[in-house]
Design an enzyme around this catalytic site. Structure first.
Site, PDB file in Angstrom:
ATOM      1  N   ASP A  35      -5.507   9.123   9.836  1.00 49.33           N
ATOM      2  CA  ASP A  35      -4.103   8.815  10.079  1.00 49.33           C
ATOM      3  C   ASP A  35      -3.638   9.356  11.424  1.00 49.33           C
ATOM      4  O   ASP A  35      -3.959  10.477  11.816  1.00 49.33           O
ATOM      5  CB  ASP A  35      -3.227   9.417   8.975  1.00 49.33           C
ATOM      6  CG  ASP A  35      -3.570   8.866   7.607  1.00 49.33           C
ATOM      7  OD1 ASP A  35      -3.960   7.683   7.549  1.00 49.33           O
ATOM      8  OD2 ASP A  35      -3.467   9.598   6.619  1.00 49.33           O
ATOM      9  N   TYR A  77     -10.421  -4.694   4.035  1.00 52.79           N
ATOM     10  CA  TYR A  77      -9.445  -4.222   5.021  1.00 52.79           C
ATOM     11  C   TYR A  77     -10.184  -4.040   6.349  1.00 52.79           C
ATOM     12  O   TYR A  77     -11.000  -3.138   6.488  1.00 52.79           O
ATOM     13  CB  TYR A  77      -8.848  -2.891   4.533  1.00 52.79           C
ATOM     14  CG  TYR A  77      -7.688  -2.347   5.339  1.00 52.79           C
ATOM     15  CD1 TYR A  77      -7.683  -2.346   6.731  1.00 52.79           C
ATOM     16  CD2 TYR A  77      -6.582  -1.791   4.690  1.00 52.79           C
ATOM     17  CE1 TYR A  77      -6.622  -1.835   7.458  1.00 52.79           C
ATOM     18  CE2 TYR A  77      -5.511  -1.267   5.404  1.00 52.79           C
ATOM     19  CZ  TYR A  77      -5.544  -1.286   6.784  1.00 52.79           C
ATOM     20  OH  TYR A  77      -4.502  -0.764   7.506  1.00 52.79           O
ATOM     21  N   GLU A 115       0.864  -1.178   0.000  1.00 53.54           N
ATOM     22  CA  GLU A 115       0.000   0.000   0.000  1.00 53.54           C
ATOM     23  C   GLU A 115       0.904   1.232   0.000  1.00 53.54           C
ATOM     24  O   GLU A 115       1.867   1.295   0.768  1.00 53.54           O
ATOM     25  CB  GLU A 115      -0.887   0.041   1.245  1.00 53.54           C
ATOM     26  CG  GLU A 115      -1.970  -0.997   1.295  1.00 53.54           C
ATOM     27  CD  GLU A 115      -2.772  -0.908   2.604  1.00 53.54           C
ATOM     28  OE1 GLU A 115      -2.629   0.096   3.324  1.00 53.54           O
ATOM     29  OE2 GLU A 115      -3.522  -1.849   2.894  1.00 53.54           O
TER      30      GLU A 115
END
Length: 278
Positions: free
Chosen positions: A61, A176, A50
């Protein structure tokens, strides 16, 4: 034609092991070093890579990956240069699947059709766009699938059975699963809870389920891999990169090997899950 992603998961199934998925930020700490790191990852044991698309306002994040994005932007990284990085990687590696991960805004500004065409021709295999929910599938997800790119969706501990079908409807490549509630790098993954969550998701889909967030050590990677189709590691690799930089934040002779060596140790952890099962 079988996609790189399908071929890789078929190969892993044949080998009886889970995928080791690595995340690094494009252009961190500079475009040249970033390319060298990405090229080193398959040799270190990465099965899927990724690559983060640097963005000024990331929301999922944690501090480490935010800082990596800012270092990359400071070094002049752009979406166009990120695609060029993939193109350069493909000069020497035609097999490792590449997934671009990030936010919709830079793609929207680039132009969706142009981006998808350029990404496909550069050798990108899939996209993870964290701020586009299933309700917005016509924006990018459906066009990406038509262009032959996997659109990989995130499922979380708060994604219940009622919501899962919508999340999975147009997902391809793999699912995911975010193992913690929160941002990247915030906590350690609980392998026992992950096993139950993966089993629940698999009742809704035949796709592989890879697990990320909270995996920092070979031991955790091994435990997660034993309960899923893949372990995703990002923050730990980004932290290793940052620790190798000089006081001005520039690459040193140790930078590439700092990331590759940790990746190799983590890859051994993932492969240890297979050995433990045998």
């Amino acid at each position: 034609m079988t996609s790189r992603m399908e071929a890789r998961f078929a190969q892993l199934k044949q080998e009886g092991r889970s995928a080791f998925v690595t995340f690094v930020m494009a252009g961190d700490p500079d475009p040249e070093t970033s390319l060298a790191i990405v090229k080193a990852l398959p040799q270190a044991g990465a099965d899927i890579i990724e690559i983060g698309m640097p963005f000024t306002d990331p929301m999922a994040d944690g501090p480490s990956i935010q800082a990596a994005g800012l270092r990359a932007l400071k070094a002049g990284m752009t979406l166009k240069k990120t695609l060029q990085l993939v193109r350069s990687f493909r000069d020497s590696d035609a097999a490792t699947p590449i997934v671009l991960m990030g936010y919709y805004n830079p793609i929207y500004i680039y132009g969706v059709d142009r981006f998808l065409e350029d990404a496909k021709s550069a050798g990108v295999d899939g996209l993870i766009i964290v701020d586009l929910p299933p309700e917005e599938d016509t924006e990018l997800c459906i066009p990406a699938l038509k262009a032959g790119l996997n659109f990989i969706r995130l499922a979380t501990p708060t994604t219940d059975d009622k919501r899962l079908p919508a999340v999975l409807a147009n997902t391809s490549g793999f699912v995911y699963y975010v193992s913690i509630t929160g941002i990247t790098g915030a906590a350690a993954a609980d392998s026992s809870a992950v096993g139950a969550a993966v089993a629940r998701i698999k009742r809704h889909t035949a796709l592989p389920v890879c697990v990320g967030f909270g995996i920092r050590t070979p031991e955790t990677a091994r435990a997660i891999a034993a309960n899923s189709d893949g372990a995703v590691v990002g923050t730990a690799l980004v932290d290793a990169l940052r620790a190798s930089l000089d006081p001005e934040g520039r690459a040193t002779p140790k930078t590439v090997s700092a990331v590759a060596d940790l990746a190799a140790a983590l890859a051994q952890g993932v492969r240890g899950a297979q050995q433990a099962a045998e």
